[in-house]
Design a protein around this motif. Structure first.
Motif, PDB file in Angstrom:
ATOM      1  N   LEU A  29     -36.233 -18.530 -54.490  1.00 20.17           N
ATOM      2  CA  LEU A  29     -36.307 -18.952 -56.086  1.00 20.17           C
ATOM      3  C   LEU A  29     -36.274 -16.885 -56.422  1.00 20.17           C
ATOM      4  CD1 LEU A  29     -36.885 -21.751 -58.216  1.00 20.17           C
ATOM      5  CD2 LEU A  29     -34.808 -21.549 -56.976  1.00 20.17           C
ATOM      6  N   VAL A  30     -35.243 -16.719 -56.103  1.00 21.56           N
ATOM      7  CA  VAL A  30     -35.169 -14.875 -56.419  1.00 21.56           C
ATOM      8  C   VAL A  30     -34.720 -14.641 -57.880  1.00 21.56           C
ATOM      9  CG1 VAL A  30     -34.225 -12.427 -56.187  1.00 21.56           C
ATOM     10  CG2 VAL A  30     -35.392 -13.953 -54.728  1.00 21.56           C
ATOM     11  N   ASP A  31     -35.729 -14.428 -59.055  1.00 20.66           N
ATOM     12  CA  ASP A  31     -34.926 -14.273 -60.178  1.00 20.66           C
ATOM     13  C   ASP A  31     -34.605 -15.879 -61.155  1.00 20.66           C
ATOM     14  OD1 ASP A  31     -35.699 -11.738 -61.117  1.00 20.66           O
ATOM     15  OD2 ASP A  31     -34.441 -11.069 -59.751  1.00 20.66           O
ATOM     16  N   GLY A  32     -35.501 -16.595 -60.658  1.00 19.36           N
ATOM     17  CA  GLY A  32     -34.759 -17.875 -60.611  1.00 19.36           C
ATOM     18  C   GLY A  32     -33.413 -18.698 -60.223  1.00 19.36           C
ATOM     19  N   ARG A  33     -33.153 -18.049 -59.310  1.00 15.89           N
ATOM     20  CA  ARG A  33     -31.917 -18.508 -58.189  1.00 15.89           C
ATOM     21  C   ARG A  33     -32.183 -18.090 -57.179  1.00 15.89           C
ATOM     22  NH1 ARG A  33     -26.417 -15.500 -59.733  1.00 15.89           N
ATOM     23  NH2 ARG A  33     -27.776 -13.809 -60.473  1.00 15.89           N
ATOM     24  N   PRO A  34     -31.269 -19.697 -56.161  1.00 11.02           N
ATOM     25  CA  PRO A  34     -31.715 -19.092 -54.928  1.00 11.02           C
ATOM     26  C   PRO A  34     -31.320 -18.004 -54.188  1.00 11.02           C
ATOM     27  CG  PRO A  34     -30.782 -21.352 -55.385  1.00 11.02           C
ATOM     28  CD  PRO A  34     -30.852 -20.592 -56.481  1.00 11.02           C
ATOM     29  N   LEU A  35     -31.751 -17.079 -53.399  1.00 11.63           N
ATOM     30  CA  LEU A  35     -31.423 -15.911 -52.839  1.00 11.63           C
ATOM     31  C   LEU A  35     -30.157 -16.122 -52.403  1.00 11.63           C
ATOM     32  CD1 LEU A  35     -32.151 -13.788 -51.654  1.00 11.63           C
ATOM     33  CD2 LEU A  35     -31.980 -14.267 -49.169  1.00 11.63           C
ATOM     34  N   LEU A  36     -29.441 -16.975 -52.041  1.00 14.20           N
ATOM     35  CA  LEU A  36     -28.099 -17.449 -51.711  1.00 14.20           C
ATOM     36  C   LEU A  36     -27.096 -17.292 -52.830  1.00 14.20           C
ATOM     37  CD1 LEU A  36     -25.436 -18.131 -49.206  1.00 14.20           C
ATOM     38  CD2 LEU A  36     -26.249 -20.112 -49.884  1.00 14.20           C
ATOM     39  N   ASP A  37     -27.470 -17.505 -53.675  1.00 13.11           N
ATOM     40  CA  ASP A  37     -26.700 -17.542 -55.106  1.00 13.11           C
ATOM     41  C   ASP A  37     -26.572 -16.170 -55.335  1.00 13.11           C
ATOM     42  OD1 ASP A  37     -25.658 -20.708 -55.224  1.00 13.11           O
ATOM     43  OD2 ASP A  37     -27.372 -20.493 -57.077  1.00 13.11           O
ATOM     44  N   HIS A  38     -26.830 -15.236 -54.682  1.00 15.18           N
ATOM     45  CA  HIS A  38     -27.150 -14.158 -55.461  1.00 15.18           C
ATOM     46  C   HIS A  38     -26.001 -13.141 -54.590  1.00 15.18           C
ATOM     47  CE1 HIS A  38     -31.103 -12.935 -57.761  1.00 15.18           C
ATOM     48  NE2 HIS A  38     -30.853 -14.035 -57.309  1.00 15.18           N
ATOM     49  N   THR A  39     -25.913 -13.944 -53.568  1.00 17.60           N
ATOM     50  CA  THR A  39     -25.135 -13.249 -52.199  1.00 17.60           C
ATOM     51  C   THR A  39     -23.537 -13.817 -52.678  1.00 17.60           C
ATOM     52  OG1 THR A  39     -26.830 -13.403 -50.383  1.00 17.60           O
ATOM     53  CG2 THR A  39     -24.236 -13.663 -50.056  1.00 17.60           C
ATOM     54  N   ASP A  91      -5.116 -15.634 -45.731  1.00 17.62           N
ATOM     55  CA  ASP A  91      -4.643 -14.283 -45.736  1.00 17.62           C
ATOM     56  C   ASP A  91      -5.530 -13.337 -45.193  1.00 17.62           C
ATOM     57  OD1 ASP A  91      -1.518 -15.771 -46.108  1.00 17.62           O
ATOM     58  OD2 ASP A  91      -2.459 -15.739 -47.871  1.00 17.62           O
ATOM     59  N   LEU A  92      -6.621 -13.552 -45.252  1.00 20.16           N
ATOM     60  CA  LEU A  92      -7.438 -12.552 -45.114  1.00 20.16           C
ATOM     61  C   LEU A  92      -8.992 -13.228 -45.105  1.00 20.16           C
ATOM     62  CD1 LEU A  92      -7.765  -9.112 -46.503  1.00 20.16           C
ATOM     63  CD2 LEU A  92      -9.646 -10.944 -46.940  1.00 20.16           C
ATOM     64  N   VAL A  93      -9.836 -12.941 -44.067  1.00 15.94           N
ATOM     65  CA  VAL A  93     -11.013 -13.589 -43.884  1.00 15.94           C
ATOM     66  C   VAL A  93     -12.415 -12.387 -44.262  1.00 15.94           C
ATOM     67  CG1 VAL A  93     -12.527 -14.767 -42.175  1.00 15.94           C
ATOM     68  CG2 VAL A  93     -10.188 -15.149 -42.376  1.00 15.94           C
ATOM     69  N   LEU A  94     -12.727 -12.753 -44.824  1.00 20.21           N
ATOM     70  CA  LEU A  94     -14.568 -12.297 -44.603  1.00 20.21           C
ATOM     71  C   LEU A  94     -15.545 -12.453 -43.944  1.00 20.21           C
ATOM     72  CD1 LEU A  94     -13.422 -11.048 -48.642  1.00 20.21           C
ATOM     73  CD2 LEU A  94     -13.484  -9.814 -47.241  1.00 20.21           C
ATOM     74  N   VAL A  95     -15.801 -11.815 -43.497  1.00 24.94           N
ATOM     75  CA  VAL A  95     -17.418 -12.705 -43.203  1.00 24.94           C
ATOM     76  C   VAL A  95     -18.419 -11.653 -43.640  1.00 24.94           C
ATOM     77  CG1 VAL A  95     -18.366 -13.325 -40.675  1.00 24.94           C
ATOM     78  CG2 VAL A  95     -16.442 -13.167 -41.070  1.00 24.94           C
ATOM     79  N   LEU A  96     -19.809 -12.567 -43.914  1.00 25.33           N
ATOM     80  CA  LEU A  96     -20.634 -12.191 -44.263  1.00 25.33           C
ATOM     81  C   LEU A  96     -22.679 -12.711 -44.335  1.00 25.33           C
ATOM     82  CD1 LEU A  96     -21.355 -12.189 -49.001  1.00 25.33           C
ATOM     83  CD2 LEU A  96     -18.965 -13.384 -47.767  1.00 25.33           C
ATOM     84  N   PRO A  97     -23.126 -12.238 -43.918  1.00 22.50           N
ATOM     85  CA  PRO A  97     -24.484 -13.014 -43.716  1.00 22.50           C
ATOM     86  C   PRO A  97     -25.233 -13.420 -45.348  1.00 22.50           C
ATOM     87  CG  PRO A  97     -24.755 -10.910 -43.376  1.00 22.50           C
ATOM     88  CD  PRO A  97     -23.336 -10.628 -43.521  1.00 22.50           C
ATOM     89  N   GLY A  98     -25.153 -14.680 -45.508  1.00 21.91           N
ATOM     90  CA  GLY A  98     -26.199 -15.218 -46.553  1.00 21.91           C
ATOM     91  C   GLY A  98     -26.960 -14.255 -46.997  1.00 21.91           C
ATOM     92  N   ASP A  99     -28.144 -13.731 -46.150  1.00 23.52           N
ATOM     93  CA  ASP A  99     -29.637 -13.835 -46.284  1.00 23.52           C
ATOM     94  C   ASP A  99     -29.611 -12.007 -46.901  1.00 23.52           C
ATOM     95  OD1 ASP A  99     -28.739 -12.045 -44.037  1.00 23.52           O
ATOM     96  OD2 ASP A  99     -30.529 -12.741 -42.625  1.00 23.52           O
ATOM     97  N   ALA A 100     -28.278 -11.734 -47.217  1.00 20.13           N
ATOM     98  CA  ALA A 100     -28.110 -10.441 -47.798  1.00 20.13           C
ATOM     99  C   ALA A 100     -27.442  -9.972 -49.281  1.00 20.13           C
ATOM    100  CB  ALA A 100     -27.396  -9.549 -46.884  1.00 20.13           C
ATOM    101  N   PRO A 101     -28.376 -10.401 -50.023  1.00 15.82           N
ATOM    102  CA  PRO A 101     -28.496 -10.904 -51.026  1.00 15.82           C
ATOM    103  C   PRO A 101     -27.425  -9.417 -51.366  1.00 15.82           C
ATOM    104  CG  PRO A 101     -30.454  -9.513 -51.081  1.00 15.82           C
ATOM    105  CD  PRO A 101     -29.991 -10.047 -49.970  1.00 15.82           C
ATOM    106  N   LEU A 194     -36.876  -6.337 -54.283  1.00 16.82           N
ATOM    107  CA  LEU A 194     -37.315  -7.068 -55.188  1.00 16.82           C
ATOM    108  C   LEU A 194     -37.635  -5.257 -56.414  1.00 16.82           C
ATOM    109  CD1 LEU A 194     -39.245 -10.080 -55.531  1.00 16.82           C
ATOM    110  CD2 LEU A 194     -36.869  -9.695 -56.639  1.00 16.82           C
ATOM    111  N   SER A 195     -37.658  -4.180 -55.375  1.00 19.84           N
ATOM    112  CA  SER A 195     -38.134  -3.468 -56.787  1.00 19.84           C
ATOM    113  C   SER A 195     -37.291  -2.235 -55.698  1.00 19.84           C
ATOM    114  CB  SER A 195     -39.616  -2.676 -55.664  1.00 19.84           C
ATOM    115  OG  SER A 195     -39.762  -2.661 -53.692  1.00 19.84           O
ATOM    116  N   GLU A 196     -37.166  -2.335 -54.853  1.00 18.29           N
ATOM    117  CA  GLU A 196     -35.059  -1.076 -54.539  1.00 18.29           C
ATOM    118  C   GLU A 196     -34.225  -1.747 -55.366  1.00 18.29           C
ATOM    119  OE1 GLU A 196     -36.224   2.025 -54.035  1.00 18.29           O
ATOM    120  OE2 GLU A 196     -38.809   1.538 -53.116  1.00 18.29           O
ATOM    121  N   GLY A 197     -33.520  -3.272 -54.670  1.00 16.72           N
ATOM    122  CA  GLY A 197     -32.567  -3.156 -54.706  1.00 16.72           C
ATOM    123  C   GLY A 197     -31.191  -2.652 -55.516  1.00 16.72           C
TER     124      GLY A 197
END
Length: 201
Positions: A29-39, A91-101, A194-197
């Motif tokens: 939980l980051v600010d009350g939400r799972p990290l994945l949800d931030h992404t 028609d278009l595909v995006l790829v991204l890591p779940g651990d980068a908020p 959390l401090s720099e994001g």
């Protein structure tokens, strides 16, 4: 039909063992939400999210699937997600890591870069010039070619960087803001986010 009116799928890589974090970092939980949800929050509602990894609850609707074999690594997860996106008619595909908020918002930068050109693939690059092979925007032909290049092992145990580099023509680099490429592997990195994001966008 304009490019922007087509169907967009986002392949979100959400596997891994979180060994350095100690617990499931995507559920932390980051600010009350799972990290994945931030992404995921950085992706528009009209993007179909394909979540590759163990099933987990998310605030938005996703299609969950697993790489083959489960635990086969990020390249296997990439290939599994691309296969599903193509089967669904994206028609278009995006790829991204779940651990980068900030990666959800970064994926839109890649999308816009792809749509503004005739290129088949765009590859994210961080502010230090380092390629981010798990941050991509792909037209269907490039996505299909990556699946083919992965071969019969479907990318299991293969380097994503090597696979992406085999695309011909090669993907065009696209600079991403620092927040988009800041991933969280351990608690120190989480504290830094959390401090720099907010100032990295």
């Amino acid at each position: 039909m304009s490019p922007r009116s087509g169907r967009t799928a986002a392949v979100v890589l959400a596997g891994g063992t979180s060994r350095r974090f100690g617990t499931d970092k995507l559920a932390h939980l980051v600010d009350g939400r799972p990290l994945l949800d931030h992404t995921l929050a950085g992706l528009p509602d009209d993007v179909d999210v394909l979540l590759v990894g163990p099933p987990r609850p998310t605030a938005r609707a996703v299609t969950a699937l697993r790489e083959d074999p489960p635990g086969g690594g990020p390249t296997a997860a990439l290939v599994a997600g691309l296969r599903r996106a193509l089967a669904d008619g994206a028609d278009l595909v995006l790829v991204l890591p779940g651990d980068a908020p900030g990666a959800g918002a970064g994926a839109l930068v890649l999308r816009d870069a792809l749509l503004s050109t005739g290129h088949a693939a765009v590859l994210g690059v961080d502010t230090g010039g380092r390629e981010q092979p798990l941050q991509l925007a792909l037209r269907p032909a490039a996505a299909q070619r990556l699946v083919e290049l992965a071969g019969p092992d479907a990318g299991a145990g293969e380097s994503a960087r090597r696979l992406v580099h085999r695309l011909d023509p090669p993907p065009v680099p696209c600079a991403l803001p620092p927040a988009a490429t800041f991933d969280v592997d351990d608690h120190d990195q989480l504290d830094a986010w959390l401090s720099e994001g907010p100032r990295l966008s």
